[in-house]
Motif scaffolding. Structure first.
Motif, PDB file in Angstrom:
ATOM      1  N   GLU A   1       3.521  -7.923  -1.866  1.00  0.00           N
ATOM      2  CA  GLU A   1       2.119  -7.509  -1.858  1.00  0.00           C
ATOM      3  C   GLU A   1       1.247  -8.694  -2.261  1.00  0.00           C
ATOM      4  OE1 GLU A   1      -0.091  -5.062  -1.074  1.00  0.00           O
ATOM      5  OE2 GLU A   1      -1.536  -6.448  -1.985  1.00  0.00           O
ATOM      6  N   LYS A   2       0.263  -9.003  -1.427  1.00  0.00           N
ATOM      7  CA  LYS A   2      -0.536 -10.215  -1.711  1.00  0.00           C
ATOM      8  C   LYS A   2      -1.449 -10.041  -2.923  1.00  0.00           C
ATOM      9  CE  LYS A   2      -4.461  -9.529   1.408  1.00  0.00           C
ATOM     10  NZ  LYS A   2      -5.274 -10.065   2.456  1.00  0.00           N
TER      11      LYS A   2
ATOM     12  N   ILE B   1      -8.369  12.699   1.436  1.00  0.00           N
ATOM     13  CA  ILE B   1      -8.242  14.001   2.105  1.00  0.00           C
ATOM     14  C   ILE B   1      -6.864  14.110   2.758  1.00  0.00           C
ATOM     15  CG2 ILE B   1      -9.167  15.533   3.893  1.00  0.00           C
ATOM     16  CD1 ILE B   1     -11.885  14.064   3.468  1.00  0.00           C
TER      17      ILE B   1
ATOM     18  N   ASN C   1      -9.604   5.045  -0.559  1.00  0.00           N
ATOM     19  CA  ASN C   1      -9.890   6.132   0.386  1.00  0.00           C
ATOM     20  C   ASN C   1     -10.399   7.390  -0.321  1.00  0.00           C
ATOM     21  OD1 ASN C   1      -7.537   8.270   0.278  1.00  0.00           O
ATOM     22  ND2 ASN C   1      -6.653   6.243  -0.079  1.00  0.00           N
ATOM     23  N   THR C   2     -10.820   8.362   0.504  1.00  0.00           N
ATOM     24  CA  THR C   2     -11.421   9.589  -0.053  1.00  0.00           C
ATOM     25  C   THR C   2     -10.394  10.712  -0.216  1.00  0.00           C
ATOM     26  OG1 THR C   2     -12.189   9.990   2.200  1.00  0.00           O
ATOM     27  CG2 THR C   2     -13.829   9.208   0.636  1.00  0.00           C
TER      28      THR C   2
ATOM     29  N   GLY D   1       0.862  -1.188   0.000  1.00  0.00           N
ATOM     30  CA  GLY D   1       0.000   0.000   0.000  1.00  0.00           C
ATOM     31  C   GLY D   1       0.893   1.231   0.000  1.00  0.00           C
ATOM     32  N   LEU D   2       0.300   2.363   0.322  1.00  0.00           N
ATOM     33  CA  LEU D   2       1.065   3.611   0.263  1.00  0.00           C
ATOM     34  C   LEU D   2       2.195   3.629   1.276  1.00  0.00           C
ATOM     35  CD1 LEU D   2      -2.004   5.938  -0.139  1.00  0.00           C
ATOM     36  CD2 LEU D   2      -0.287   5.389  -1.870  1.00  0.00           C
ATOM     37  N   HIS D   3       1.943   3.064   2.471  1.00  0.00           N
ATOM     38  CA  HIS D   3       2.967   3.127   3.516  1.00  0.00           C
ATOM     39  C   HIS D   3       4.149   2.228   3.173  1.00  0.00           C
ATOM     40  CE1 HIS D   3       0.516   5.476   6.471  1.00  0.00           C
ATOM     41  NE2 HIS D   3      -0.354   5.172   5.536  1.00  0.00           N
TER      42      HIS D   3
ATOM     43  N   TYR E   1      -8.630   5.992  10.122  1.00  0.00           N
ATOM     44  CA  TYR E   1      -9.134   6.440   8.811  1.00  0.00           C
ATOM     45  C   TYR E   1      -8.317   7.597   8.281  1.00  0.00           C
ATOM     46  CZ  TYR E   1     -12.143   7.712  12.759  1.00  0.00           C
ATOM     47  OH  TYR E   1     -12.616   7.982  14.012  1.00  0.00           O
ATOM     48  N   GLY E   2      -7.065   7.759   8.760  1.00  0.00           N
ATOM     49  CA  GLY E   2      -6.293   8.940   8.350  1.00  0.00           C
ATOM     50  C   GLY E   2      -4.959   8.644   7.728  1.00  0.00           C
ATOM     51  N   GLY E   3      -4.757   7.439   7.213  1.00  0.00           N
ATOM     52  CA  GLY E   3      -3.424   7.075   6.751  1.00  0.00           C
ATOM     53  C   GLY E   3      -3.049   7.550   5.369  1.00  0.00           C
ATOM     54  N   PHE E   4      -4.012   8.024   4.590  1.00  0.00           N
ATOM     55  CA  PHE E   4      -3.639   8.488   3.253  1.00  0.00           C
ATOM     56  C   PHE E   4      -2.748   9.725   3.361  1.00  0.00           C
ATOM     57  CE2 PHE E   4      -4.516  11.143  -0.540  1.00  0.00           C
ATOM     58  CZ  PHE E   4      -3.990  10.300  -1.497  1.00  0.00           C
ATOM     59  N   LYS E   5      -3.228  10.722   4.109  1.00  0.00           N
ATOM     60  CA  LYS E   5      -2.462  11.958   4.248  1.00  0.00           C
ATOM     61  C   LYS E   5      -1.113  11.721   4.915  1.00  0.00           C
ATOM     62  CE  LYS E   5      -4.855  13.147   8.518  1.00  0.00           C
ATOM     63  NZ  LYS E   5      -5.823  12.070   8.387  1.00  0.00           N
TER      64      LYS E   5
ATOM     65  N   VAL F   1       2.279 -13.151   2.196  1.00  0.00           N
ATOM     66  CA  VAL F   1       2.997 -13.726   3.330  1.00  0.00           C
ATOM     67  C   VAL F   1       2.003 -14.577   4.114  1.00  0.00           C
ATOM     68  CG1 VAL F   1       4.145 -13.185   5.519  1.00  0.00           C
ATOM     69  CG2 VAL F   1       4.703 -11.886   3.451  1.00  0.00           C
TER      70      VAL F   1
ATOM     71  N   ASN G   1      -6.443  -0.234   0.987  1.00  0.00           N
ATOM     72  CA  ASN G   1      -6.993   1.092   1.319  1.00  0.00           C
ATOM     73  C   ASN G   1      -6.393   2.192   0.456  1.00  0.00           C
ATOM     74  OD1 ASN G   1      -8.555   0.028   3.403  1.00  0.00           O
ATOM     75  ND2 ASN G   1      -6.790   0.049   4.778  1.00  0.00           N
ATOM     76  N   ALA G   2      -5.185   1.948  -0.048  1.00  0.00           N
ATOM     77  CA  ALA G   2      -4.544   2.957  -0.903  1.00  0.00           C
ATOM     78  C   ALA G   2      -5.484   3.395  -2.022  1.00  0.00           C
ATOM     79  CB  ALA G   2      -3.253   2.385  -1.484  1.00  0.00           C
TER      80      ALA G   2
HETATM   81  C1  LIG Z   1     -13.288   4.480   2.599  1.00  0.00           C
HETATM   82  C2  LIG Z   1     -11.999   5.019   3.136  1.00  0.00           C
HETATM   83  C3  LIG Z   1     -11.795   6.385   3.180  1.00  0.00           C
HETATM   84  C4  LIG Z   1     -10.605   6.907   3.678  1.00  0.00           C
HETATM   85  N1  LIG Z   1     -10.386   8.238   3.603  1.00  0.00           N
HETATM   86  C5  LIG Z   1      -9.199   8.761   3.985  1.00  0.00           C
HETATM   87  C6  LIG Z   1      -8.938  10.135   3.794  1.00  0.00           C
HETATM   88  O1  LIG Z   1      -9.764  10.872   3.247  1.00  0.00           O
HETATM   89  N2  LIG Z   1      -7.752  10.628   4.215  1.00  0.00           N
HETATM   90  C7  LIG Z   1      -6.822   9.845   4.818  1.00  0.00           C
HETATM   91  O2  LIG Z   1      -5.788  10.359   5.215  1.00  0.00           O
HETATM   92  N3  LIG Z   1      -7.020   8.506   4.951  1.00  0.00           N
HETATM   93  C8  LIG Z   1      -8.176   7.955   4.559  1.00  0.00           C
HETATM   94  N4  LIG Z   1      -8.408   6.599   4.670  1.00  0.00           N
HETATM   95  C9  LIG Z   1      -7.398   5.757   5.347  1.00  0.00           C
HETATM   96  C10 LIG Z   1      -6.260   5.333   4.428  1.00  0.00           C
HETATM   97  O3  LIG Z   1      -6.749   4.866   3.206  1.00  0.00           O
HETATM   98  C11 LIG Z   1      -5.455   4.229   5.121  1.00  0.00           C
HETATM   99  O4  LIG Z   1      -5.150   4.609   6.447  1.00  0.00           O
HETATM  100  C12 LIG Z   1      -4.132   3.950   4.404  1.00  0.00           C
HETATM  101  O5  LIG Z   1      -4.338   3.787   3.022  1.00  0.00           O
HETATM  102  C13 LIG Z   1      -3.527   2.687   5.003  1.00  0.00           C
HETATM  103  O6  LIG Z   1      -2.218   2.472   4.556  1.00  0.00           O
HETATM  104  P1  LIG Z   1      -1.820   1.699   3.196  1.00  0.00           P
HETATM  105  O7  LIG Z   1      -2.104   2.579   2.021  1.00  0.00           O
HETATM  106  O8  LIG Z   1      -0.427   1.259   3.312  1.00  0.00           O
HETATM  107  O9  LIG Z   1      -2.830   0.488   3.255  1.00  0.00           O
HETATM  108  P2  LIG Z   1      -3.245  -0.563   2.143  1.00  0.00           P
HETATM  109  O10 LIG Z   1      -3.367   0.083   0.810  1.00  0.00           O
HETATM  110  O11 LIG Z   1      -4.419  -1.299   2.670  1.00  0.00           O
HETATM  111  O12 LIG Z   1      -1.943  -1.468   2.086  1.00  0.00           O
HETATM  112  C14 LIG Z   1      -1.737  -2.630   2.848  1.00  0.00           C
HETATM  113  C15 LIG Z   1      -1.409  -3.717   1.854  1.00  0.00           C
HETATM  114  O13 LIG Z   1      -0.972  -4.865   2.556  1.00  0.00           O
HETATM  115  C16 LIG Z   1      -1.356  -5.988   1.778  1.00  0.00           C
HETATM  116  N5  LIG Z   1      -1.314  -7.185   2.627  1.00  0.00           N
HETATM  117  C17 LIG Z   1      -2.140  -7.488   3.670  1.00  0.00           C
HETATM  118  N6  LIG Z   1      -1.805  -8.686   4.194  1.00  0.00           N
HETATM  119  C18 LIG Z   1      -0.747  -9.141   3.457  1.00  0.00           C
HETATM  120  C19 LIG Z   1       0.051 -10.325   3.508  1.00  0.00           C
HETATM  121  N7  LIG Z   1      -0.186 -11.295   4.419  1.00  0.00           N
HETATM  122  N8  LIG Z   1       1.053 -10.456   2.601  1.00  0.00           N
HETATM  123  C20 LIG Z   1       1.312  -9.492   1.680  1.00  0.00           C
HETATM  124  N9  LIG Z   1       0.570  -8.363   1.580  1.00  0.00           N
HETATM  125  C21 LIG Z   1      -0.422  -8.190   2.478  1.00  0.00           C
HETATM  126  C22 LIG Z   1      -2.764  -5.625   1.299  1.00  0.00           C
HETATM  127  O14 LIG Z   1      -3.139  -6.370   0.163  1.00  0.00           O
HETATM  128  C23 LIG Z   1      -2.621  -4.137   1.021  1.00  0.00           C
HETATM  129  O15 LIG Z   1      -2.370  -3.861  -0.350  1.00  0.00           O
HETATM  130  C24 LIG Z   1      -9.595   6.038   4.179  1.00  0.00           C
HETATM  131  C25 LIG Z   1      -9.799   4.657   4.124  1.00  0.00           C
HETATM  132  C26 LIG Z   1     -10.971   4.149   3.581  1.00  0.00           C
HETATM  133  C27 LIG Z   1     -11.153   2.673   3.496  1.00  0.00           C
END
Ligand SMILES: Cc1cc2nc3c(=O)[nH]c(=O)nc-3n(C[C@H](O)[C@H](O)[C@H](O)COP(=O)(O)OP(=O)(O)OC[C@H]3O[C@@H](n4cnc5c(N)ncnc54)[C@H](O)[C@@H]3O)c2cc1C
Length: 422
Positions: free
Chosen positions: A64-65, A79, A76-77, A41-43, A369-373, A208, A72-73
């Protein structure tokens, strides 16, 4: 790899769009890496990029699975804001906002960051005083913030429900002008392309499924594409954190996974130039307009824990009630799509970027719900932690032991509970 520029767009236009390079490779996993990041994901992507860029690490894999941006990347909305009050959070999110301001140039990829202002509506003198305290603190720490009265708000956002007879009449707003939105897919693709250019192996469809630990260290991860050894391993799997944590035999985390749903309407002519947030008396609603014209909006978490990435009707009703009470003109707009993602909700609403009981395992989780920013700063500080094996001062208290020390970083006082104060 071709650098994206006006010239490359022009040249490829003249040559039938046949000379673009692949944005990133599709490598086979190696047997061993210096750093493995679980979660694309983004992080995870931002962490790998800053590990390579800021710390010169060369031998990194992201596992990445599914596909990049499928979590969530891409749900999300979008913001982006830094209107945080508490020590630790305000420095962290302001750094993130500054990274957003230069991100398209840094990544050589247009992430469509649009600083269109984030407007939190106020409905009582008490809320206005609380917001003044918070926004003054933000200004004292180098961020921007304003409190608007009703006249100014009506001029800037004319379509809201300003009726004094509404259940929660609007009396003003707290505003951060540098806040806004970005294009979520583009951020994932931009980080992936830039990380790949620095040699990071991005391995999709690689789940994983287990881990091997020896003498207090995680030596390898089991995946559906074989065993991969790692000298250092970072988890960045958002809503799936508790699952991989248990795979590592580490027991329970102070995290609950809840669903958060979002919505987009049919495209409309320009209606709303800003991000507007409405939150009072149990209502929670935020809305902006995408560049294609769709109204993008969402509400509160589902009221129960779940890993299902699906929407449901009670939340449609709840969000529609909020939408029409604050923007009545939406009443006849048709909904185009509706979806859900899985949130890793921590007990004080603040994330973890920290070391773990295993010496070479690092945790990035609890983004609520704030991980995008947060994703640019999250990647920045997580990379710093992995490279230097000690937390930067801005994340010194973002660890798992803060609850034992009685040091909660509790911005809202709601933890994982939706509508707690409603
Ligand atoms: C509807 C919605 C609205 C939101 N709105 C906002 C907003 O407006 N502003 C804001 O700041 N944040 C917002 N968020 C929160 C934000 O999207 C998340 O906090 C952030 O994206 C989480 O980090 P990530 O991108 O790394 O997560 P993800 O994109 O979920 O990345 C985690 C990845 O890990 C992978 N994974 C999981 N298990 C395994 C495994 N066993 N092996 C390998 N890979 C695995 C998953 O497939 C996934 O791709 C929102 C979230 C949602 C759902």
């Amino acid at each position: 790899m071709t650098r994206y520029s006006a010239w490359s767009v022009f040249w490829n236009g003249l040559t039938g769009q046949k000379n673009w390079d692949r944005a990133w490779r599709d490598p086979e996993p190696k047997k061993e890496y210096d750093v493995i990041i679980v979660g694309g994901g983004l992080h995870g992507l931002a962490t790998a990029y800053y590990l390579a860029k800021n710390h010169g690490q060369k031998n990194i894999a992201i596992l990445e699975k599914g596909w990049l941006g499928g979590g969530n990347a891409g749900r999300n909305t979008t913001i982006v804001r830094s209107n945080y009050f508490m020590k630790g959070n305000r420095e962290f999110y302001e750094h993130s906002l500054k990274l957003w301001e230069g991100l398209s140039h840094d990544l050589n990829y247009n992430v469509m960051f649009s600083q269109r202002a984030h407007i939190s509506l106020l409905h009582s003198p008490g809320a206005r005083d609380g917001a003044a305290r918070r926004y003054n603190t933000m200004r004292l720490h180098g961020s921007d913030g304003e409190i608007w009265g009703l006249d100014k708000l009506k001029k800037e956002v004319p379509h809201l429900n300003y009726s004094p007879n509404s259940r929660f009449p609007i009396i003003g707003a707290a505003v951060q002008r540098r806040a806004g939105t970005a294009r979520h897919d583009a951020v994932a693709w931009g980080y992936a392309r830039a990380a790949d250019q620095l040699g990071v192996d991005i391995i999709q469809q690689c789940e994983v499924t287990g881990t091997t630990t020896k003498n207090g260290k995680m030596v390898s991860v089991e995946t559906n594409r074989g065993t991969i050894k790692g000298k250092k391993i970072g988890f960045a799997v958002a809503g799936n954190t508790s699952r991989v944590w248990q795979m590592a035999g580490l027991g329970k985390l102070p995290i609950e996974t809840h669903k958060l749903q979002a919505f987009v309407s049919e495209p409309l002519k320009p209606l709303l130039d800003q991000v507007v947030v409405f939150g009072v008396g149990g209502a929670h609603f935020y809305i902006s307009q995408s560049d294609k014209g769709g109204m993008v909006f969402g509400g509160d978490l589902d009221w129960y824990k779940s890993y299902a990435q699906r929407g449901n009707l009670p939340i449609v009703q709840d969000v529609a009630e909020c939408a029409t009470s604050i923007l009545p003109c939406l009443g006849r707009v048709r909904l185009l799509r509706h979806w859900s993602g899985v949130m890793d909700m921590s007990m004080d609403g603040t994330p973890f970027i920290c070391k773990t009981p295993l010496d070479n395992l690092y945790l990035n989780a609890g983004w609520n719900y704030g991980g995008f920013k947060a994703s640019p700063a999250s990647g920045w500080y997580f990379a710093d932690l992995i490279a230097n094996d000690r937390p930067h001062e801005h994340i010194a208290n973002h660890d798992l032991k803060r609850f034992e020390r009685g040091y909660n970083i509790d911005e809202r006082g709601a933890g994982p509970d939706p509508k707690l104060h409603g």
